[in-house]
Structures are given as C-alpha cells and as structure tokens.
Design an enzyme around this catalytic site. Sequence first.
Site, PDB file in Angstrom:
ATOM      1  N   HIS A 124      24.925   0.567  17.835  1.00  0.00           N
ATOM      2  CA  HIS A 124      25.378   1.380  17.124  1.00  0.00           C
ATOM      3  C   HIS A 124      26.838   1.819  16.865  1.00  0.00           C
ATOM      4  O   HIS A 124      26.643   3.191  16.465  1.00  0.00           O
ATOM      5  CB  HIS A 124      24.459   2.996  16.639  1.00  0.00           C
ATOM      6  N   LYS A 153      31.093   3.417  16.594  1.00  0.00           N
ATOM      7  CA  LYS A 153      31.975   4.189  16.335  1.00  0.00           C
ATOM      8  C   LYS A 153      33.181   4.917  16.771  1.00  0.00           C
ATOM      9  O   LYS A 153      33.102   5.903  16.963  1.00  0.00           O
ATOM     10  CB  LYS A 153      31.447   5.365  14.931  1.00  0.00           C
ATOM     11  N   ASP A 205      46.269   3.308  21.797  1.00  0.00           N
ATOM     12  CA  ASP A 205      47.208   3.815  22.657  1.00  0.00           C
ATOM     13  C   ASP A 205      46.706   4.235  24.440  1.00  0.00           C
ATOM     14  O   ASP A 205      47.425   5.180  25.380  1.00  0.00           O
ATOM     15  CB  ASP A 205      48.736   4.430  22.544  1.00  0.00           C
TER      16      ASP A 205
END
Length: 136
Positions: free
Chosen positions: A72, A74, A79
């Site tokens: 789940h 996100k 960089d």
Amino acid sequence: PQVRNATSKVRFLAFSFTDFPLADAMINRAQNGVDVAGVFGATQAGGQGAEIGTLFCAGVPVREDGNRQFMHNKIIVIDDRFVITGSMNYSTSAEEANDENVIIIDNPDIARQYMAYFDRIWSQATDPEAGEITCQ
C-alpha cells in the site's frame, strides 16, 4: 515538479498509479538519462487506467509487487535525496477529489533508508508477464 527536476535517479513504489502526467514526467526523465524504475501494487497494476503499460512500453523498468502482503505504498525517491510520501495515490481522484497528505523530505540519510526498502520490494517483485502488456 520534483520528478521533472530529477537528475540521476527516480524510484517509486505505488499501490495505485493511474496519473498519466506523472508517468509522462518519469518517461521524460528516463529519456534524458535519469535511471527510473518502480514497483506497482499487484492488485492495482492490471486495473483500468494503470500506467504500468505506459512506462513498460517506454522502456522504464517496472515490476509488480510480489510479496504476500498488501503493498500500500505511495513513495517516490529522487536522486537519493528527496523522499515524497504520504496517503496520496498517484491518481486523478487522489489529486482532485480526495483529502490527502503528501510530504517531501530532503534528507539523504532518510532517502537511503527508503532506498533499502525499495530494493527489498524490488527483489521480491516480478516482471510483467509476456503478453500481459501490449505496446503499440
């Protein structure tokens, strides 16, 4: 804007990723020499509007989550310095209709910890199966 400014690497873990402008920004960065790769939540990768095919067909390495748990996440790491995370899926409804939160952390030490997590998820993930994605 952070993805568009990436200069060396972008890694992402996405439960739901149906936002074409974000996929397009990642493809643009990849075409300009940035090392881009990511993992889609397996339960959502085959869903309507999922951008896994868009990225795959553009040559961006993508995989489907392979762990037994419900991925789940996100998370975007840029960089090895910036971490973008929160409750927001990479979707139009999350951007336009939901009440979401997003934080951007500028800290290489924290980014390194997220990269270790990404590497673990990546190692458990699977490549899209032949015939699963049709490129035009």
